[in-house]
Design an enzyme around this catalytic site. Structure first.
Site, PDB file in Angstrom:
ATOM      1  N   CYS A  94       0.868  -1.188   0.000  1.00  0.00           N
ATOM      2  CA  CYS A  94       0.000   0.000   0.000  1.00  0.00           C
ATOM      3  C   CYS A  94       0.902   1.236   0.000  1.00  0.00           C
ATOM      4  CB  CYS A  94      -0.928  -0.001   1.212  1.00  0.00           C
ATOM      5  SG  CYS A  94      -2.081   1.400   1.218  1.00  0.00           S
ATOM      6  N   HIS A 127      -1.516  -4.879 -10.526  1.00  0.00           N
ATOM      7  CA  HIS A 127      -2.236  -3.781 -11.171  1.00  0.00           C
ATOM      8  C   HIS A 127      -2.393  -4.035 -12.663  1.00  0.00           C
ATOM      9  CE1 HIS A 127      -2.238  -0.756  -7.878  1.00  0.00           C
ATOM     10  NE2 HIS A 127      -1.238  -1.506  -7.447  1.00  0.00           N
ATOM     11  N   GLU A 156      -9.839   0.099  -6.648  1.00  0.00           N
ATOM     12  CA  GLU A 156      -8.920  -0.724  -5.875  1.00  0.00           C
ATOM     13  C   GLU A 156      -9.507  -2.097  -5.543  1.00  0.00           C
ATOM     14  OE1 GLU A 156      -6.699   0.543  -2.586  1.00  0.00           O
ATOM     15  OE2 GLU A 156      -6.518   2.628  -3.244  1.00  0.00           O
ATOM     16  N   GLY A 179      -0.984   2.201  -7.354  1.00  0.00           N
ATOM     17  CA  GLY A 179      -1.562   2.414  -8.684  1.00  0.00           C
ATOM     18  C   GLY A 179      -0.798   3.483  -9.449  1.00  0.00           C
TER      19      GLY A 179
END
Ligand SMILES: N[C@H](CCC[C@H](N)C(=O)O)C(=O)O
Length: 276
Positions: free
Chosen positions: A78, A159, A207, A219
């Site tokens: 994160c 991603h 997300e 991202g």
């Protein structure tokens, strides 16, 4: 048991931070994380962040950061929370995560984070079968168009990145969940929709395990790396998210450097038994 927490955010991507580095907490399970993250019956956040002593698997790390999405899923990385941890910790640190060890450094009103090296092999994303992850031969229709030929990048977490004419013209709340849970992505996926203008990126993110957020640090990292690989922008690149801007630097073969703000909103405490 009364448990203190710190409420923090990075560009509006918000976190409940639990610090168990010097105190023992009961086990944080997915259901407990989801209960605390609930914006009506809990404290409310996009992700619950749990700090613990580093494990034996990461001898060089100062401590460990575990990340739980608001749906309770525990995930590997994160970016916005990494900057919040830098602010909370107050000095440079090597932080163990399930996606690898990252390095955080507090900076004026935020932090700089070395997010490690991106990975591009289909089975590192992971995808369900072999595919060129630089420009995947797939597409998803949405009301008004089709998004196709995305890139896939793992920056600790997975991603998929679509480059479109206008990132704000895509109904991401509709198409995001379909892509997040497509069988092509066995661990699900974070869905990035980006456009390029004057050498900078505009980005919106659906997300994994959380939905639309005001910002997504990983991202921004994945999208910047994908755009640099395609020659759409040069490093360092400014990434404009709904909540604000991040600066991402990366060269082929190197690690990703992310710089941006982090803030403490408030502190509080709760009774563990109310959520366990
Ligand atoms: N939803 C992500 C985790 C949070 C990432 C995001 N909040 C960031 O700042 O990088 C995942 O399931 O991999």
């Amino acid at each position: 048991m009364r448990v203190p927490f710190t409420k923090m955010h990075g560009l509006g991507n918000d976190f409940v931070m639990l610090d168990a580095r010097e105190r023992t907490l009961p086990p944080v399970t997915g259901p407990v994380a989801a209960a605390l993250a609930d914006r009506r019956t809990g404290i409310g956040c996009d992700q619950l962040i749990l700090l613990q002593p580093a494990s034996a698997d990461a001898p060089g790390a100062d401590f460990r950061m575990r990340i739980f999405n608001s749906d309770g899923s525990e995930v590997q990385s994160c970016g916005n929370a990494a900057r919040a941890v830098a602010l909370l910790h107050g000095s440079d640190a090597a932080v163990e995560t399930a996606g690898g060890t990252i390095r955080v450094s507090p900076r004026d009103a935020g932090a700089e984070v070395d997010m490690g090296a991106p990975r591009f092999d289909w089975d590192d994303i992971p995808l369900a079968y072999a595919m060129d992850t630089a420009a995947m031969p797939v597409g998803w229709p949405y009301a008004g168009g089709t998004m196709h030929n995305p890139a896939a990048v793992n920056v600790g977490n997975p991603h998929v990145v679509f480059f479109v004419e206008d990132a704000y013209a895509v109904p991401l709340a509709e198409v995001g969940p379909d892509i997040e849970t497509d069988a092509l992505f066995p661990e699900r996926i974070n869905v990035n929709v980006a456009s390029v203008s004057s050498g900078e990126l505009t980005l919106r993110v659906w997300e994994r395990g959380t939905g639309l957020t005001r910002a997504c640090g990983t991202g921004a990292c994945a999208t910047a790396v994908a755009a640099i690989r395609r020659g759409l922008v040069q490093s360092p690149v400014t990434v404009h998210l709904p909540g604000g801007a991040l600066t991402i630097a990366w060269q082929q073969g190197g690690t990703i450097m992310m710089t941006g703000p982090a803030q403490t909103a408030f502190t509080g405490s709760f009774e563990w038994e109310d959520f366990a």
